[in-house]
Design an enzyme around this catalytic site. Structure first.
Site, PDB file in Angstrom:
ATOM      1  N   GLU A 278       0.891  -1.166   0.000  1.00  8.11           N
ATOM      2  CA  GLU A 278       0.000   0.000   0.000  1.00  8.11           C
ATOM      3  C   GLU A 278       0.925   1.211   0.000  1.00  8.11           C
ATOM      4  O   GLU A 278       1.550   1.535   1.001  1.00  8.11           O
ATOM      5  CB  GLU A 278      -0.909  -0.024   1.237  1.00  8.11           C
ATOM      6  CG  GLU A 278      -2.185   0.797   1.079  1.00  8.11           C
ATOM      7  CD  GLU A 278      -1.979   2.256   1.431  1.00  8.11           C
ATOM      8  OE1 GLU A 278      -2.513   3.116   0.712  1.00  8.11           O
ATOM      9  OE2 GLU A 278      -1.273   2.545   2.398  1.00  8.11           O
ATOM     10  N   CYS A 312      -1.757   8.772   2.736  1.00  5.08           N
ATOM     11  CA  CYS A 312      -1.479   8.345   1.360  1.00  5.08           C
ATOM     12  C   CYS A 312      -2.600   8.715   0.395  1.00  5.08           C
ATOM     13  O   CYS A 312      -2.367   8.888  -0.792  1.00  5.08           O
ATOM     14  CB  CYS A 312      -1.214   6.840   1.326  1.00  5.08           C
ATOM     15  SG  CYS A 312      -2.504   5.851   2.099  1.00  5.08           S
TER      16      CYS A 312
END
Length: 541
Positions: A278, A312
Protein backbone atom coordinates in the site's frame (compact mmCIF):
# COMPACT_ATOMS: atom_id res chain seq x y z
CA UNK A 1 14.12 5.27 28.73
CA UNK A 2 12.58 8.48 30.20
CA UNK A 3 14.04 11.78 28.97
CA UNK A 4 13.83 15.18 30.67
CA UNK A 5 11.60 17.56 28.70
CA UNK A 6 10.36 21.13 29.06
CA UNK A 7 6.80 20.38 27.90
CA UNK A 8 4.52 19.54 30.80
CA UNK A 9 2.06 17.52 28.73
CA UNK A 10 4.83 15.02 27.96
CA UNK A 11 5.08 14.06 31.64
CA UNK A 12 1.93 11.92 31.54
CA UNK A 13 2.96 10.33 28.25
CA UNK A 14 6.33 9.42 29.71
CA UNK A 15 4.59 7.73 32.64
CA UNK A 16 2.69 5.54 30.16
CA UNK A 17 5.93 4.75 28.36
CA UNK A 18 7.50 3.23 31.46
CA UNK A 19 5.57 0.03 30.72
CA UNK A 20 7.74 -2.90 29.64
CA UNK A 21 6.14 -3.19 26.21
CA UNK A 22 7.42 0.28 25.20
CA UNK A 23 10.99 -0.51 26.22
CA UNK A 24 11.65 -4.02 24.95
CA UNK A 25 11.23 -6.11 21.84
CA UNK A 26 8.52 -8.77 21.84
CA UNK A 27 9.95 -12.05 20.54
CA UNK A 28 8.86 -15.63 21.17
CA UNK A 29 6.08 -14.56 23.50
CA UNK A 30 8.49 -12.65 25.79
CA UNK A 31 9.70 -9.09 26.20
CA UNK A 32 13.46 -9.00 25.62
CA UNK A 33 16.20 -6.42 25.27
CA UNK A 34 17.85 -5.98 21.86
CA UNK A 35 20.82 -8.31 21.51
CA UNK A 36 23.18 -5.36 20.96
CA UNK A 37 21.45 -3.20 23.61
CA UNK A 38 20.93 -0.27 21.25
CA UNK A 39 18.29 2.47 21.59
CA UNK A 40 16.86 5.08 19.24
CA UNK A 41 15.15 8.39 20.09
CA UNK A 42 11.68 9.60 19.26
CA UNK A 43 10.74 13.28 19.09
CA UNK A 44 7.68 15.39 19.91
CA UNK A 45 6.86 17.07 16.56
CA UNK A 46 5.30 20.10 18.26
CA UNK A 47 8.56 21.08 19.98
CA UNK A 48 11.34 18.91 18.56
CA UNK A 49 12.13 17.43 22.00
CA UNK A 50 13.32 13.88 22.54
CA UNK A 51 10.82 12.33 24.94
CA UNK A 52 11.59 8.62 24.79
CA UNK A 53 14.18 6.11 23.65
CA UNK A 54 12.93 2.79 22.35
CA UNK A 55 14.82 -0.44 21.64
CA UNK A 56 16.64 -0.60 18.32
CA UNK A 57 16.54 -4.14 17.03
CA UNK A 58 18.84 -5.22 14.24
CA UNK A 59 19.54 -8.19 11.98
CA UNK A 60 20.32 -10.41 14.97
CA UNK A 61 16.98 -9.62 16.62
CA UNK A 62 15.14 -10.27 13.36
CA UNK A 63 16.91 -13.62 13.28
CA UNK A 64 15.63 -14.42 16.77
CA UNK A 65 12.07 -13.51 15.77
CA UNK A 66 12.33 -15.64 12.64
CA UNK A 67 13.59 -18.66 14.57
CA UNK A 68 10.69 -18.30 16.99
CA UNK A 69 8.26 -18.04 14.08
CA UNK A 70 9.81 -21.07 12.36
CA UNK A 71 9.30 -23.14 15.51
CA UNK A 72 5.68 -22.03 15.81
CA UNK A 73 5.05 -22.71 12.11
CA UNK A 74 6.66 -26.15 12.31
CA UNK A 75 4.57 -26.99 15.37
CA UNK A 76 1.46 -26.39 13.26
CA UNK A 77 -0.96 -25.88 16.15
CA UNK A 78 -1.69 -22.27 15.21
CA UNK A 79 -2.17 -22.90 11.49
CA UNK A 80 -4.42 -25.91 12.20
CA UNK A 81 -6.56 -24.10 14.73
CA UNK A 82 -10.02 -23.13 13.39
CA UNK A 83 -9.88 -19.60 12.03
CA UNK A 84 -12.85 -18.68 14.22
CA UNK A 85 -10.80 -19.57 17.30
CA UNK A 86 -7.92 -17.44 16.06
CA UNK A 87 -10.47 -14.70 15.41
CA UNK A 88 -11.62 -14.86 19.02
CA UNK A 89 -8.09 -14.00 20.16
CA UNK A 90 -7.89 -11.10 17.68
CA UNK A 91 -11.25 -9.86 18.97
CA UNK A 92 -9.82 -9.78 22.47
CA UNK A 93 -6.84 -7.79 21.20
CA UNK A 94 -9.27 -5.33 19.58
CA UNK A 95 -11.08 -4.94 22.89
CA UNK A 96 -7.70 -4.30 24.50
CA UNK A 97 -7.14 -1.37 22.14
CA UNK A 98 -10.61 -0.08 22.94
CA UNK A 99 -9.97 -0.25 26.68
CA UNK A 100 -6.70 1.69 26.38
CA UNK A 101 -7.62 4.38 23.86
CA UNK A 102 -6.86 7.27 26.22
CA UNK A 103 -3.31 6.03 26.81
CA UNK A 104 -2.68 5.11 23.18
CA UNK A 105 -4.09 8.41 21.90
CA UNK A 106 -1.77 10.39 24.17
CA UNK A 107 1.18 8.33 22.92
CA UNK A 108 0.26 8.84 19.25
CA UNK A 109 -0.33 12.56 19.82
CA UNK A 110 3.21 12.79 21.18
CA UNK A 111 4.78 10.46 18.62
CA UNK A 112 3.07 11.67 15.43
CA UNK A 113 1.95 15.19 16.40
CA UNK A 114 -1.75 14.67 15.66
CA UNK A 115 -4.40 16.20 17.93
CA UNK A 116 -5.38 13.92 20.82
CA UNK A 117 -9.03 14.09 19.79
CA UNK A 118 -8.26 12.87 16.29
CA UNK A 119 -5.89 10.17 17.54
CA UNK A 120 -8.52 8.80 19.95
CA UNK A 121 -11.22 8.71 17.30
CA UNK A 122 -9.03 6.97 14.74
CA UNK A 123 -7.84 4.39 17.29
CA UNK A 124 -11.47 3.57 17.96
CA UNK A 125 -11.67 2.76 14.28
CA UNK A 126 -8.71 0.39 14.64
CA UNK A 127 -10.52 -1.48 17.41
CA UNK A 128 -13.69 -1.80 15.35
CA UNK A 129 -11.70 -2.93 12.33
CA UNK A 130 -10.03 -5.59 14.47
CA UNK A 131 -13.44 -6.92 15.47
CA UNK A 132 -14.36 -7.13 11.80
CA UNK A 133 -11.22 -9.16 11.02
CA UNK A 134 -12.03 -11.40 13.96
CA UNK A 135 -15.52 -12.06 12.59
CA UNK A 136 -14.03 -13.18 9.27
CA UNK A 137 -12.47 -16.17 11.00
CA UNK A 138 -15.80 -18.01 10.83
CA UNK A 139 -16.18 -16.90 7.21
CA UNK A 140 -12.78 -18.38 6.37
CA UNK A 141 -13.73 -21.65 8.05
CA UNK A 142 -16.92 -21.77 5.97
CA UNK A 143 -14.88 -21.32 2.77
CA UNK A 144 -12.78 -24.41 3.43
CA UNK A 145 -13.57 -27.42 1.24
CA UNK A 146 -15.92 -25.36 -0.90
CA UNK A 147 -16.92 -27.33 -4.03
CA UNK A 148 -15.50 -26.02 -7.28
CA UNK A 149 -18.03 -24.52 -9.66
CA UNK A 150 -17.80 -23.12 -13.16
CA UNK A 151 -17.42 -19.59 -11.91
CA UNK A 152 -20.14 -18.59 -14.31
CA UNK A 153 -18.02 -19.32 -17.38
CA UNK A 154 -18.45 -21.70 -20.31
CA UNK A 155 -17.18 -25.26 -20.06
CA UNK A 156 -19.29 -26.69 -17.26
CA UNK A 157 -18.08 -28.44 -14.14
CA UNK A 158 -15.25 -30.90 -13.46
CA UNK A 159 -16.08 -34.56 -14.26
CA UNK A 160 -18.69 -36.13 -12.01
CA UNK A 161 -16.22 -38.71 -10.68
CA UNK A 162 -14.07 -35.91 -9.30
CA UNK A 163 -14.75 -34.41 -5.90
CA UNK A 164 -12.84 -31.14 -6.19
CA UNK A 165 -12.82 -28.51 -3.47
CA UNK A 166 -10.98 -25.29 -2.70
CA UNK A 167 -9.10 -24.54 0.48
CA UNK A 168 -7.36 -21.42 1.72
CA UNK A 169 -4.12 -22.12 3.54
CA UNK A 170 -1.97 -19.65 5.47
CA UNK A 171 1.14 -18.52 3.60
CA UNK A 172 3.65 -19.16 6.36
CA UNK A 173 5.89 -16.56 8.02
CA UNK A 174 4.95 -13.04 6.98
CA UNK A 175 6.83 -9.79 7.52
CA UNK A 176 4.69 -6.76 8.31
CA UNK A 177 6.21 -3.28 7.93
CA UNK A 178 3.87 -0.49 8.98
CA UNK A 179 3.73 3.28 8.47
CA UNK A 180 4.18 6.21 10.84
CA UNK A 181 1.18 8.38 9.95
CA UNK A 182 -1.43 6.12 11.58
CA UNK A 183 0.90 3.79 13.48
CA UNK A 184 -1.36 1.37 15.35
CA UNK A 185 -4.15 1.48 12.77
CA UNK A 186 -1.88 0.51 9.89
CA UNK A 187 -0.10 -2.12 11.97
CA UNK A 188 -3.27 -3.80 13.24
CA UNK A 189 -4.71 -3.74 9.72
CA UNK A 190 -1.86 -6.12 8.86
CA UNK A 191 -1.48 -8.07 12.09
CA UNK A 192 -5.17 -8.99 12.50
CA UNK A 193 -5.84 -10.57 9.06
CA UNK A 194 -2.39 -12.19 8.96
CA UNK A 195 -3.06 -13.98 12.25
CA UNK A 196 -6.71 -14.80 11.55
CA UNK A 197 -5.51 -16.48 8.35
CA UNK A 198 -3.16 -18.70 10.38
CA UNK A 199 0.22 -17.18 9.58
CA UNK A 200 3.09 -16.45 11.92
CA UNK A 201 3.82 -12.72 11.76
CA UNK A 202 6.71 -10.40 12.57
CA UNK A 203 5.83 -6.71 12.86
CA UNK A 204 8.45 -4.05 12.21
CA UNK A 205 6.92 -0.61 13.01
CA UNK A 206 8.16 2.59 11.42
CA UNK A 207 11.27 4.03 13.05
CA UNK A 208 9.82 7.54 12.67
CA UNK A 209 6.72 6.97 14.82
CA UNK A 210 5.74 3.50 15.97
CA UNK A 211 5.44 3.55 19.76
CA UNK A 212 1.75 2.61 19.87
CA UNK A 213 2.46 -0.47 17.72
CA UNK A 214 4.57 -1.90 20.53
CA UNK A 215 1.43 -2.24 22.63
CA UNK A 216 0.30 -5.02 20.29
CA UNK A 217 2.98 -7.24 21.82
CA UNK A 218 1.45 -6.78 25.25
CA UNK A 219 -2.04 -7.51 23.90
CA UNK A 220 -0.80 -10.66 22.15
CA UNK A 221 0.76 -11.86 25.38
CA UNK A 222 -2.34 -10.96 27.42
CA UNK A 223 -4.78 -12.86 25.19
CA UNK A 224 -2.56 -15.93 24.83
CA UNK A 225 -1.24 -15.82 21.28
CA UNK A 226 1.17 -18.82 21.25
CA UNK A 227 4.89 -18.18 21.54
CA UNK A 228 6.56 -17.34 18.24
CA UNK A 229 3.32 -16.76 16.36
CA UNK A 230 3.67 -12.98 16.68
CA UNK A 231 6.71 -10.78 17.34
CA UNK A 232 7.36 -7.02 17.37
CA UNK A 233 10.85 -5.81 16.48
CA UNK A 234 11.46 -2.06 16.41
CA UNK A 235 14.45 -0.74 14.51
CA UNK A 236 15.61 1.26 11.53
CA UNK A 237 15.49 0.62 7.79
CA UNK A 238 18.24 -1.98 8.00
CA UNK A 239 16.08 -3.91 10.45
CA UNK A 240 13.23 -3.89 7.95
CA UNK A 241 15.57 -4.89 5.14
CA UNK A 242 16.73 -7.90 7.15
CA UNK A 243 13.13 -9.00 7.62
CA UNK A 244 12.36 -8.66 3.91
CA UNK A 245 15.51 -10.51 2.83
CA UNK A 246 15.07 -13.56 5.06
CA UNK A 247 14.52 -16.77 3.05
CA UNK A 248 12.04 -17.86 5.74
CA UNK A 249 9.71 -14.93 5.10
CA UNK A 250 7.19 -16.00 2.46
CA UNK A 251 5.31 -12.71 2.23
CA UNK A 252 5.89 -9.05 3.04
CA UNK A 253 3.09 -6.56 3.63
CA UNK A 254 4.30 -2.95 3.56
CA UNK A 255 2.72 0.48 3.82
CA UNK A 256 4.88 3.44 2.87
CA UNK A 257 6.57 5.16 -0.04
CA UNK A 258 6.56 3.83 -3.59
CA UNK A 259 10.37 3.97 -3.65
CA UNK A 260 10.68 1.67 -0.64
CA UNK A 261 7.92 -0.54 -2.03
CA UNK A 262 9.89 -1.05 -5.23
CA UNK A 263 12.97 -2.00 -3.19
CA UNK A 264 10.90 -4.58 -1.29
CA UNK A 265 9.71 -6.05 -4.59
CA UNK A 266 13.31 -6.22 -5.80
CA UNK A 267 14.46 -7.96 -2.61
CA UNK A 268 11.54 -10.41 -2.78
CA UNK A 269 12.06 -11.30 -6.44
CA UNK A 270 14.97 -13.80 -6.06
CA UNK A 271 12.96 -15.95 -3.65
CA UNK A 272 9.66 -15.28 -5.48
CA UNK A 273 7.94 -14.39 -2.22
CA UNK A 274 4.65 -12.54 -2.24
CA UNK A 275 4.19 -8.84 -1.53
CA UNK A 276 1.22 -6.68 -0.58
CA UNK A 277 2.10 -3.01 -0.98
CA UNK A 278 0.00 0.00 0.00
CA UNK A 279 2.08 2.85 -1.38
CA UNK A 280 2.06 6.53 -2.20
CA UNK A 281 -0.56 8.64 -3.84
CA UNK A 282 -1.20 11.95 -5.55
CA UNK A 283 -4.97 11.90 -5.44
CA UNK A 284 -7.11 14.19 -7.56
CA UNK A 285 -9.97 16.37 -6.36
CA UNK A 286 -12.01 17.04 -9.52
CA UNK A 287 -14.56 19.82 -9.02
CA UNK A 288 -17.10 20.75 -11.69
CA UNK A 289 -18.62 24.24 -11.81
CA UNK A 290 -22.10 22.92 -10.93
CA UNK A 291 -20.83 22.06 -7.43
CA UNK A 292 -21.90 24.19 -4.48
CA UNK A 293 -18.87 26.42 -3.86
CA UNK A 294 -18.96 26.22 -0.07
CA UNK A 295 -19.13 22.44 -0.16
CA UNK A 296 -16.25 22.45 -2.62
CA UNK A 297 -14.13 24.51 -0.21
CA UNK A 298 -14.96 22.19 2.67
CA UNK A 299 -14.16 19.04 0.66
CA UNK A 300 -10.90 20.43 -0.67
CA UNK A 301 -9.68 21.27 2.83
CA UNK A 302 -10.66 17.81 4.03
CA UNK A 303 -8.84 16.26 1.13
CA UNK A 304 -5.53 18.08 1.48
CA UNK A 305 -5.23 18.82 5.22
CA UNK A 306 -6.30 15.54 6.81
CA UNK A 307 -3.57 14.46 9.23
CA UNK A 308 -1.58 17.47 8.10
CA UNK A 309 -1.55 16.16 4.54
CA UNK A 310 0.32 13.10 5.81
CA UNK A 311 -1.99 10.42 4.48
CA UNK A 312 -1.48 8.34 1.36
CA UNK A 313 -4.95 9.19 0.05
CA UNK A 314 -4.50 12.96 0.56
CA UNK A 315 -6.15 14.87 -2.30
CA UNK A 316 -3.20 17.10 -3.10
CA UNK A 317 -4.12 17.81 -6.73
CA UNK A 318 -7.07 20.18 -7.20
CA UNK A 319 -8.53 19.97 -10.72
CA UNK A 320 -11.20 22.65 -10.92
CA UNK A 321 -13.40 23.79 -13.79
CA UNK A 322 -12.33 27.17 -15.10
CA UNK A 323 -15.64 28.91 -14.38
CA UNK A 324 -15.26 28.64 -10.60
CA UNK A 325 -11.47 28.46 -10.22
CA UNK A 326 -10.85 32.05 -9.09
CA UNK A 327 -13.76 32.12 -6.65
CA UNK A 328 -12.83 28.74 -5.15
CA UNK A 329 -9.18 29.68 -4.69
CA UNK A 330 -10.04 32.97 -2.98
CA UNK A 331 -12.32 31.21 -0.53
CA UNK A 332 -9.75 28.48 0.12
CA UNK A 333 -7.04 31.05 0.81
CA UNK A 334 -9.28 32.92 3.21
CA UNK A 335 -10.09 29.79 5.22
CA UNK A 336 -6.59 28.30 5.24
CA UNK A 337 -4.94 31.47 6.49
CA UNK A 338 -7.25 31.56 9.53
CA UNK A 339 -6.80 27.96 10.76
CA UNK A 340 -4.78 27.94 14.00
CA UNK A 341 -1.77 25.73 14.60
CA UNK A 342 -1.86 22.78 16.99
CA UNK A 343 0.90 23.82 19.39
CA UNK A 344 0.42 20.98 21.89
CA UNK A 345 -1.29 17.97 20.27
CA UNK A 346 -1.34 15.98 23.53
CA UNK A 347 -3.72 18.47 25.14
CA UNK A 348 -5.79 19.13 22.00
CA UNK A 349 -8.96 17.37 23.16
CA UNK A 350 -11.63 19.71 21.78
CA UNK A 351 -10.32 20.56 18.34
CA UNK A 352 -9.42 17.98 15.74
CA UNK A 353 -9.71 17.15 12.08
CA UNK A 354 -12.84 17.96 10.12
CA UNK A 355 -12.23 15.06 7.75
CA UNK A 356 -13.27 12.63 10.45
CA UNK A 357 -15.73 14.61 12.58
CA UNK A 358 -18.32 17.17 11.56
CA UNK A 359 -18.58 20.38 13.53
CA UNK A 360 -15.03 20.19 14.88
CA UNK A 361 -12.75 23.19 14.41
CA UNK A 362 -9.64 22.46 12.42
CA UNK A 363 -6.12 22.84 13.71
CA UNK A 364 -2.98 22.49 11.65
CA UNK A 365 -0.72 19.85 13.15
CA UNK A 366 3.06 19.78 12.80
CA UNK A 367 4.62 17.36 10.35
CA UNK A 368 6.08 14.27 11.94
CA UNK A 369 9.84 14.85 11.97
CA UNK A 370 12.68 17.22 11.31
CA UNK A 371 13.64 15.32 8.17
CA UNK A 372 10.10 15.50 6.79
CA UNK A 373 9.99 19.21 7.67
CA UNK A 374 13.23 19.84 5.80
CA UNK A 375 12.06 17.77 2.84
CA UNK A 376 8.84 19.76 2.44
CA UNK A 377 10.53 23.14 2.84
CA UNK A 378 13.23 22.11 0.37
CA UNK A 379 10.56 21.11 -2.10
CA UNK A 380 8.81 24.48 -1.71
CA UNK A 381 12.11 26.27 -2.32
CA UNK A 382 12.52 24.30 -5.55
CA UNK A 383 8.96 25.17 -6.54
CA UNK A 384 9.63 28.86 -6.07
CA UNK A 385 12.90 28.64 -8.00
CA UNK A 386 11.03 26.95 -10.87
CA UNK A 387 8.70 29.93 -11.13
CA UNK A 388 5.52 28.14 -9.99
CA UNK A 389 3.10 30.55 -8.32
CA UNK A 390 2.69 30.17 -4.56
CA UNK A 391 -0.85 31.44 -4.02
CA UNK A 392 -0.66 31.20 -0.22
CA UNK A 393 1.71 29.69 2.32
CA UNK A 394 4.98 28.38 1.03
CA UNK A 395 7.06 28.24 4.20
CA UNK A 396 7.00 28.16 7.97
CA UNK A 397 4.45 30.12 10.01
CA UNK A 398 5.33 33.26 11.92
CA UNK A 399 7.02 32.38 15.19
CA UNK A 400 4.27 34.19 17.08
CA UNK A 401 1.69 31.80 15.59
CA UNK A 402 3.45 28.79 17.10
CA UNK A 403 4.87 30.60 20.18
CA UNK A 404 8.46 29.88 19.14
CA UNK A 405 7.84 26.21 19.90
CA UNK A 406 10.62 24.76 17.78
CA UNK A 407 8.06 22.41 16.24
CA UNK A 408 7.94 21.10 12.70
CA UNK A 409 5.23 23.38 11.31
CA UNK A 410 4.55 24.15 7.65
CA UNK A 411 2.04 26.67 6.33
CA UNK A 412 -0.87 25.24 4.33
CA UNK A 413 0.24 25.98 0.79
CA UNK A 414 -1.56 26.38 -2.54
CA UNK A 415 0.40 26.22 -5.80
CA UNK A 416 -1.45 27.47 -8.88
CA UNK A 417 -1.11 26.87 -12.61
CA UNK A 418 1.23 23.99 -11.87
CA UNK A 419 2.82 22.44 -15.00
CA UNK A 420 1.68 18.87 -15.54
CA UNK A 421 5.25 17.59 -15.94
CA UNK A 422 6.54 19.30 -12.78
CA UNK A 423 7.47 17.57 -9.54
CA UNK A 424 4.75 19.59 -7.82
CA UNK A 425 2.17 17.73 -9.91
CA UNK A 426 3.86 14.35 -10.20
CA UNK A 427 5.51 13.62 -6.83
CA UNK A 428 4.02 12.82 -3.45
CA UNK A 429 5.00 15.53 -0.96
CA UNK A 430 3.29 14.17 2.18
CA UNK A 431 2.50 17.52 3.69
CA UNK A 432 -0.06 20.37 3.54
CA UNK A 433 0.64 21.35 -0.07
CA UNK A 434 -2.09 21.59 -2.74
CA UNK A 435 -1.27 21.83 -6.47
CA UNK A 436 -3.91 23.31 -8.78
CA UNK A 437 -4.78 22.98 -12.47
CA UNK A 438 -7.98 23.84 -14.30
CA UNK A 439 -10.07 22.24 -17.05
CA UNK A 440 -12.84 23.23 -19.40
CA UNK A 441 -14.36 19.91 -20.53
CA UNK A 442 -15.21 16.55 -19.04
CA UNK A 443 -12.57 14.89 -21.19
CA UNK A 444 -9.90 17.32 -19.95
CA UNK A 445 -10.88 16.60 -16.34
CA UNK A 446 -10.33 12.87 -16.87
CA UNK A 447 -6.99 13.48 -18.58
CA UNK A 448 -5.79 15.65 -15.72
CA UNK A 449 -6.96 13.17 -13.07
CA UNK A 450 -5.05 10.35 -14.77
CA UNK A 451 -1.91 12.37 -15.46
CA UNK A 452 0.37 10.87 -12.78
CA UNK A 453 1.84 7.41 -12.19
CA UNK A 454 -0.15 7.10 -8.96
CA UNK A 455 -3.66 5.75 -8.57
CA UNK A 456 -4.68 5.37 -4.95
CA UNK A 457 -7.77 7.56 -4.58
CA UNK A 458 -9.65 10.42 -6.21
CA UNK A 459 -12.88 12.39 -5.83
CA UNK A 460 -15.32 13.79 -8.37
CA UNK A 461 -17.66 16.58 -7.24
CA UNK A 462 -20.70 17.49 -9.33
CA UNK A 463 -24.41 18.05 -8.82
CA UNK A 464 -25.01 15.96 -11.97
CA UNK A 465 -25.05 12.28 -10.86
CA UNK A 466 -24.60 10.91 -14.38
CA UNK A 467 -21.57 13.12 -15.04
CA UNK A 468 -20.02 12.26 -11.70
CA UNK A 469 -20.45 8.55 -12.45
CA UNK A 470 -19.00 8.85 -15.96
CA UNK A 471 -15.89 10.59 -14.72
CA UNK A 472 -15.47 8.38 -11.64
CA UNK A 473 -15.60 5.28 -13.83
CA UNK A 474 -12.83 6.66 -16.06
CA UNK A 475 -10.42 7.58 -13.28
CA UNK A 476 -7.61 5.09 -12.72
CA UNK A 477 -7.57 4.77 -8.93
CA UNK A 478 -8.36 2.10 -6.38
CA UNK A 479 -10.89 4.18 -4.43
CA UNK A 480 -12.96 6.89 -6.10
CA UNK A 481 -15.54 9.08 -4.38
CA UNK A 482 -18.37 10.48 -6.55
CA UNK A 483 -20.28 13.11 -4.60
CA UNK A 484 -22.28 16.31 -4.78
CA UNK A 485 -21.63 17.19 -1.12
CA UNK A 486 -18.17 15.92 -0.19
CA UNK A 487 -19.64 13.66 2.47
CA UNK A 488 -17.77 10.41 2.96
CA UNK A 489 -14.55 11.79 1.51
CA UNK A 490 -11.59 9.64 2.66
CA UNK A 491 -14.01 7.39 4.54
CA UNK A 492 -13.08 3.76 4.99
CA UNK A 493 -15.15 0.78 6.08
CA UNK A 494 -13.60 -2.56 7.07
CA UNK A 495 -15.78 -4.44 4.57
CA UNK A 496 -14.79 -2.28 1.58
CA UNK A 497 -11.55 -3.40 -0.08
CA UNK A 498 -9.10 -0.76 -1.25
CA UNK A 499 -5.70 -0.57 -2.89
CA UNK A 500 -3.75 1.18 -5.57
CA UNK A 501 -3.32 1.32 -9.33
CA UNK A 502 0.10 1.86 -10.86
CA UNK A 503 2.75 3.14 -8.48
CA UNK A 504 0.25 3.22 -5.62
CA UNK A 505 0.56 -0.44 -4.80
CA UNK A 506 0.02 -4.14 -5.27
CA UNK A 507 -2.84 -6.12 -3.71
CA UNK A 508 -5.83 -5.06 -1.67
CA UNK A 509 -6.54 -4.26 1.96
CA UNK A 510 -9.80 -4.56 3.91
CA UNK A 511 -12.81 -6.68 3.08
CA UNK A 512 -12.68 -10.41 2.50
CA UNK A 513 -10.12 -9.70 -0.23
CA UNK A 514 -7.85 -8.18 2.40
CA UNK A 515 -7.99 -11.43 4.38
CA UNK A 516 -7.39 -13.53 1.25
CA UNK A 517 -4.14 -11.59 0.66
CA UNK A 518 -2.70 -13.56 3.58
CA UNK A 519 -3.75 -16.97 2.23
CA UNK A 520 -2.86 -19.37 -0.57
CA UNK A 521 -5.72 -20.82 -2.62
CA UNK A 522 -5.36 -24.50 -3.43
CA UNK A 523 -7.59 -27.17 -4.93
CA UNK A 524 -7.89 -30.72 -3.58
CA UNK A 525 -9.20 -33.41 -5.96
CA UNK A 526 -10.68 -36.48 -4.24
CA UNK A 527 -11.22 -39.60 -6.36
CA UNK A 528 -11.95 -43.22 -5.42
CA UNK A 529 -13.66 -41.84 -2.31
CA UNK A 530 -15.54 -38.67 -1.51
CA UNK A 531 -14.51 -35.80 0.68
CA UNK A 532 -17.35 -36.78 3.02
CA UNK A 533 -15.71 -40.17 3.54
CA UNK A 534 -12.35 -38.52 4.10
CA UNK A 535 -13.82 -36.25 6.76
CA UNK A 536 -15.39 -39.04 8.79
CA UNK A 537 -12.22 -39.79 10.70
CA UNK A 538 -10.47 -36.46 10.22
CA UNK A 539 -9.64 -34.27 13.20
CA UNK A 540 -9.28 -31.21 11.00
CA UNK A 541 -12.58 -31.35 9.10
Amino acid sequence: MTKTTKTKSLDEVQEHLKAECFNKLFIGGQFVDPIDGQKMPTYYPATGEVFHELPKGNTNDIGSAIRAAEAAWLDGAWANMPAAARGDLISRMAHGIEENIEVLAAIEAADVGKPFRQAAMVLGGAANEGKYWASLGAVLDAEQDKPVNSGGGMGGLPPAEWDVVYRRDPIGIVGLISAWNYPLNVAFRKVAPALVAGNCAILKPSEIAGLSCMFLGKLAQDVGIPEGVFSVVTGDRETGAALVASPSVSMVSFTGSSLTGSKIMEASAPKLSQVALELGGKSAMVIFEDTDIERAVEATIKGCLTNGGQICTAHTRLIVQEGIKDDLLKKLKNVLEKIPYCRDPITEKERGDRAWETGVTDVIQPVVSASQHEKILGFLNEVEAAGIEIYTGGGVPDLADVKKSGGYFVQPTILTNVPRNSDAWQKEIFGPVLSVRSFSSEAEAITEANSTAFGLASTVMSSDPAKAMRVANRIRAGAVFATSTGEGLLAEHPAVSRGGFGCSGVGRELGIGGLHEYTELKSVNYSGFSIAEAKKNSKHG
